[in-house]
Design a protein around this motif. Structure first.
Motif, short mmCIF file in Angstrom:
data_model
loop_
_atom_site.label_atom_id
_atom_site.label_comp_id
_atom_site.label_asym_id
_atom_site.label_seq_id
_atom_site.Cartn_x
_atom_site.Cartn_y
_atom_site.Cartn_z
N SER A 143 35.76 38.88 51.66
CA SER A 143 37.21 38.64 51.58
C SER A 143 37.66 38.46 50.13
O SER A 143 38.79 38.83 49.79
N VAL A 144 36.79 37.91 49.26
CA VAL A 144 37.16 37.72 47.86
C VAL A 144 37.30 39.08 47.17
O VAL A 144 38.26 39.32 46.43
N ARG A 145 36.34 39.98 47.42
CA ARG A 145 36.40 41.31 46.81
C ARG A 145 37.62 42.08 47.32
O ARG A 145 38.30 42.75 46.56
N VAL A 146 37.88 41.99 48.63
CA VAL A 146 39.03 42.68 49.21
C VAL A 146 40.33 42.18 48.59
O VAL A 146 41.22 42.96 48.24
N PHE A 147 40.44 40.85 48.44
CA PHE A 147 41.63 40.25 47.83
C PHE A 147 41.80 40.73 46.40
O PHE A 147 42.90 41.12 45.99
N LEU A 148 40.70 40.74 45.63
CA LEU A 148 40.77 41.17 44.24
C LEU A 148 41.15 42.64 44.14
O LEU A 148 41.96 43.02 43.28
N LEU A 149 40.58 43.48 45.00
CA LEU A 149 40.88 44.91 44.98
C LEU A 149 42.37 45.14 45.25
O LEU A 149 43.03 45.90 44.53
N ALA A 150 42.89 44.47 46.29
CA ALA A 150 44.31 44.61 46.61
C ALA A 150 45.18 44.10 45.46
O ALA A 150 46.18 44.73 45.10
N LEU A 151 44.78 42.98 44.88
CA LEU A 151 45.51 42.38 43.76
C LEU A 151 45.55 43.34 42.57
O LEU A 151 46.62 43.56 41.96
#
Length: 394
Positions: A143-151
């Motif tokens: 979830s952290v990587r997904v959040f960062l990618l979207a950000l």
């Protein structure tokens, strides 16, 4: 090729290229190399008569922006940004990561005459951020990587808008209209690529892409926007295949060459007090503004805007994402060049601010990501025995 598609190695190449640029610029051959980068190559008396540095920033970097926009197209249609519910949290965090660095920069530079550099600390370098995450983030939840990618992708949208709107000069709307027409034809042809006439269509697409770039350059809009338009317009299947094919070249050639050329900056031999406010504004706005903006806005989004059942991040994870967002690098370097194109002295100091601010953010991100990764690994280790015991008693 697999190495060049990884998250770690391209980030290391970028860092090496930037360091090499700084070293060369401040060596005995620095003046000669900088002068060589100003040499013009192209067709004299035409829009394609550019300096070597501009061929890199306007030409090579358009390929990078094409790759970014293909990923953006995918995320908006099939990925993490395809629905409001998925996009709302990273969107609010990204907004905080833009607004707070601008506020920090403007607070430091107020009344100095260099306020126009406010877009510079708003960018996030996705290659660097994911590289740091890959090196230090073993054990972090997906979830952290997904959040960062979207950000980071949302940050790219903001950077693209800034480049297209703020740094267009004497726009020739006729040329721009012709460029948009070429993009429309490009989009149509890309949807008949998988036919018997594949070779002819491929050649036509390449010629249209080059024509679009020339027309955008001639229009007064920054030429990298051509890559953005083409990436968004191309049919998704062929676009993803092209992106996969050019990814190693973008990582191994395009971005390192740009980083080297952008970092060809002599370090001023002056006291710290004599440095431009642009330097200090960017130096602080990148690491500090991004951490406060992203973590604060992300926390507010989770508290007030994200519905029940949506996946939420711990505040420590938001801090780590904020530090990663402060690694501005590629797009921030481009914005610094554009914002201070008419003042080489301030431009060079702004570039140094980007490099120093990104380095501070990189160190902070490495520390925070390592801390959060250790926390999640320990959490996973403590949960596993409890789950085994529960299964044994069942």
């Amino acid at each position: 090729m697999a190495l060049l598609r990884s998250a770690r190695f391209p980030a290391i190449l970028l860092l090496i290229a930037a360091i090499a640029g700084l070293i060369v610029a401040n060596s005995p051959i620095g003046a000669a190399v900088i002068e060589f980068s100003s040499a013009h190559i192209g067709i004299p008396q035409t829009v394609v008569d550019l300096s070597l540095a501009h061929w890199v920033s306007d030409g090579l970097l358009a390929i990078f922006f094409f790759s970014v926009s293909v990923e953006l197209q995918y995320e908006l249609t099939q990925g993490e940004l395809r629905s409001f519910r998925r996009a709302i949290q990273p969107a609010i965090a990204a907004a905080g990561g833009v607004i707070v660095p601008i506020a920090v920069y403007l607070a430091i530079t107020a009344g100095s005459g260099v306020e126009s550099g406010w877009p510079v600390p708003t960018a996030t370098d996705i290659a660097f951020a994911l590289g740091v995450l890959a090196v230090f983030g073993r054990g972090l939840p997906a979830s952290v990587r997904v959040f960062l990618l979207a950000l980071a992708i949302l940050d790219d949208i903001v950077g693209i808008v800034f480049i297209a709107v703020l740094f267009a000069t004497d726009v020739n709307f006729g040329m721009l209209a012709l460029a948009l027409l070429a993009v429309v034809v490009f989009a149509i042809l890309s949807r008949v690529l998988d036919t018997r006439a594949r070779l002819l269509v491929s050649i036509a697409l390449v010629l249209l892409a080059v024509a679009t770039w020339v027309l955008v350059l001639a229009s007064g809009v920054h030429a990298t926007i051509a890559g953005v338009l083409l990436g968004l317009a191309m049919a998704q299947g062929p676009a993803l295949r092209v992106r996969h094919a050019i990814e190693p070249w973008v990582n191994a050639v395009v971005l390192p060459v740009f980083a080297f050329m952008a970092a060809l900056v002599p370090i001023p031999q002056v006291a710290a007090s004599a440095l431009s406010p642009a330097f200090w504004g960017i130096l602080l706005a990148l690491p500090l503004g991004k951490i406060v903006g992203i973590a604060g806005a992300g926390w507010l989004a989770q508290r007030f805007a994200v519905g029940a059942g949506a996946q939420k991040l711990a505040f420590g994870d938001l801090l780590a994402a904020g530090a990663l967002g402060g690694i501005g690098f590629t797009v921030s370097l481009l914005l610094a060049n554009l914002a201070f194109a008419g003042d080489a002295f301030v431009r060079d100091q702004a570039i140094l601010g980007v490099l120093a601010g990104s380095l501070i953010a990189l160190v902070l991100a490495g520390a925070l990501v390592s801390w959060r990764a250790r926390y999640h690994r320990r959490l996973g280790e403590s949960i596993a025995p409890a789950a085994d015991a529960q299964e044994a008693t069942a």
